[in-house]
Design a protein around this motif. Structure first.
Motif, PDB file in Angstrom:
ATOM      1  N   UNK A 145     -19.662  -5.744  -7.697  1.00 29.78           N
ATOM      2  CA  UNK A 145     -18.584  -6.011  -8.655  1.00 29.78           C
ATOM      3  C   UNK A 145     -17.257  -5.675  -7.960  1.00 29.78           C
ATOM      4  N   UNK A 146     -16.445  -6.704  -7.651  1.00 29.83           N
ATOM      5  CA  UNK A 146     -15.164  -6.443  -6.954  1.00 29.83           C
ATOM      6  C   UNK A 146     -14.194  -5.651  -7.818  1.00 29.83           C
ATOM      7  N   UNK A 147     -13.554  -4.709  -7.207  1.00 25.74           N
ATOM      8  CA  UNK A 147     -12.483  -3.949  -7.850  1.00 25.74           C
ATOM      9  C   UNK A 147     -11.230  -4.109  -7.009  1.00 25.74           C
ATOM     10  N   UNK A 148     -10.355  -4.987  -7.416  1.00 27.39           N
ATOM     11  CA  UNK A 148      -9.159  -5.284  -6.626  1.00 27.39           C
ATOM     12  C   UNK A 148      -8.065  -4.253  -6.830  1.00 27.39           C
ATOM     13  N   UNK A 149      -7.484  -3.813  -5.739  1.00 23.80           N
ATOM     14  CA  UNK A 149      -6.298  -2.954  -5.812  1.00 23.80           C
ATOM     15  C   UNK A 149      -5.229  -3.554  -4.908  1.00 23.80           C
ATOM     16  N   UNK A 150      -3.981  -3.521  -5.353  1.00 25.04           N
ATOM     17  CA  UNK A 150      -2.908  -4.166  -4.596  1.00 25.04           C
ATOM     18  C   UNK A 150      -2.192  -3.170  -3.692  1.00 25.04           C
ATOM     19  N   UNK A 151      -2.169  -3.497  -2.413  1.00 28.51           N
ATOM     20  CA  UNK A 151      -1.387  -2.720  -1.467  1.00 28.51           C
ATOM     21  C   UNK A 151      -0.219  -3.571  -1.017  1.00 28.51           C
ATOM     22  N   UNK A 152       0.951  -3.005  -1.086  1.00 29.90           N
ATOM     23  CA  UNK A 152       2.133  -3.728  -0.631  1.00 29.90           C
ATOM     24  C   UNK A 152       2.408  -3.359   0.822  1.00 29.90           C
ATOM     25  N   UNK A 153       1.976  -4.226   1.726  1.00 25.08           N
ATOM     26  CA  UNK A 153       2.149  -3.950   3.150  1.00 25.08           C
ATOM     27  C   UNK A 153       3.592  -4.205   3.570  1.00 25.08           C
TER      28      UNK A 153
ATOM     29  N   UNK B 244      -3.163  -2.813  10.405  1.00 26.85           N
ATOM     30  CA  UNK B 244      -2.148  -2.484  11.393  1.00 26.85           C
ATOM     31  C   UNK B 244      -0.755  -2.426  10.791  1.00 26.85           C
ATOM     32  N   UNK B 245      -0.672  -2.066   9.487  1.00 23.31           N
ATOM     33  CA  UNK B 245       0.602  -2.031   8.770  1.00 23.31           C
ATOM     34  C   UNK B 245       0.684  -0.784   7.900  1.00 23.31           C
ATOM     35  N   UNK B 246       1.921  -0.361   7.619  1.00 20.07           N
ATOM     36  CA  UNK B 246       2.157   0.648   6.600  1.00 20.07           C
ATOM     37  C   UNK B 246       2.170  -0.040   5.235  1.00 20.07           C
ATOM     38  N   UNK B 247       1.858   0.716   4.196  1.00 23.53           N
ATOM     39  CA  UNK B 247       1.836   0.112   2.859  1.00 23.53           C
ATOM     40  C   UNK B 247       2.348   1.103   1.823  1.00 23.53           C
ATOM     41  N   UNK B 248       2.819   0.524   0.706  1.00 27.35           N
ATOM     42  CA  UNK B 248       3.278   1.335  -0.424  1.00 27.35           C
ATOM     43  C   UNK B 248       2.136   1.581  -1.395  1.00 27.35           C
TER      44      UNK B 248
END
Length: 334
Positions: free
Chosen positions: A204-212, A330-334
């Motif tokens: 069961x996918x649980x999506x979370x948003x990362x702002x890269x 390979x990125x920073x995220x909020x």
């Protein structure tokens, strides 16, 4: 007799020209590892002036053994008295008056171990313009960066598992877990004809948003997370000789200092509100309040701890919060 007089006059003219040249310029022979920014800092002049007198540009290739003309800018008469303030050190005074520590020591006839107590009088260059830069960045201005251009929202999927019970349907699961039927199907490679047997284990996918933050790292090389109670960022190790650390975005140099355990530190404030921090330099090419563009050289990485490769500590700050780094992206995220 007339010929001798003419010859003497020519010699005098030549010597006069040579004397004038030597008064105005000195010569620098290009060595391994030299670049325009390093040479400009060595002689305490803007890189644009160095380019102008040699009829080259900032992208010119410097060949080992070639000779550059360097304007003579420092004279003993162009000095003034400076009263040491609380918290001063040679490095900070050098930054303020656009002079290297070595030159500051030389004009005062002392060494780096000198006791700079508050009230001590020393000699510094006469130009006390705090905003004078070691070199100019092509007289450019900041191009405002909108937040949406440098912050890229990306959905990062994680999963948990559900064991199918007798009589359950995908519709029931979609309602229970607040997702869509097609999302569950895609995650488990199901089709409309798939029979859901009791005991079937479904993801069961649980999506979370990362702002890269859509920035490249300031130095190419191996990346290692570096998280301490007082620091969150990465260490970037370079395996290239004479590697140069570059700015990740347009901005203004907001802070330069030397701190125990971190070495030379540079902070650059960007138009999107973020501050990029760089530490561990062996030398830097910038000055406080300098305008930089994305990709402009900042300095040369130093050796961190006992590692043999040159490296830099790098982080991104959003206000008082240090951003986390996603190794996979390979990125920073909020």
């Amino acid at each position: 007799m007339q010929r001798k007089k003419t010859t003497i006059i020519l010699i005098i003219i030549i010597l006069s020209i040579f004397s004038t040249f030597s008064d105005k310029f000195k010569e620098h022979s290009i060595k391994d590892g030299d670049n325009l920014y390093r040479i400009a800092r060595q002689y305490n002049i803007p890189v644009t002036e160095l380019c102008k007198v040699n009829n080259i540009n900032q992208n010119s290739v410097l060949k080992k053994g070639a000779v550059l003309k360097v304007p003579n800018t420092t004279t003993s008469s162009a000095l003034q008295k400076y009263t040491v303030q609380k918290g001063d050190n040679l490095f900070r005074i050098g930054l303020k008056y656009n002079i290297t520590v070595d030159k500051l020591c030389k004009i005062n006839a002392f060494d780096e171990s000198v006791n700079l107590y508050p009230g001590k009088i020393i000699q510094v260059p006469a130009n006390d313009d705090d905003k004078k830069t070691i070199y100019k960045s092509s007289d450019t201005v900041i191009h405002p960066v909108k937040k949406e251009n440098s912050v890229r929202p990306v959905v990062v999927q994680s999963y948990f598992y559900h064991l199918m019970q007798k009589g359950e349907t995908l519709y029931q699961l979609s309602k229970k877990y607040k997702t869509e039927i097609r999302v569950i199907q895609a995650a488990n490679n199901l089709t409309e004809k798939t029979v859901l047997m009791p005991g079937l284990r479904l993801k069961i996918p649980q999506g979370s948003t990362r702002k890269f933050i859509d920035y490249s790292l300031p130095l190419a090389g191996r990346v290692v997370p570096y998280v301490k109670s007082h620091y969150r960022g990465v260490v970037v190790f370079s395996d290239k000789e004479n590697a140069v650390v570059t700015s990740v975005d347009d901005g203004v140099v907001s802070y330069i200092d030397m701190r125990s355990g971190y070495g030379l530190i540079v902070f650059i404030k960007h138009a999107n509100g973020l501050v990029s921090t760089y530490s561990g330099f062996s030398e830097i090419y910038l000055k406080k309040d300098m305008v930089v563009k994305s990709g402009d050289p900042i300095g040369k990485p130093g050796v961190i701890s006992k590692q043999s490769d040159p490296a830099i500590l790098f982080s991104l700050q959003d206000g008082s919060r240090a951003l986390s780094f996603d190794m996979a992206a390979g990125k920073f995220y909020k």
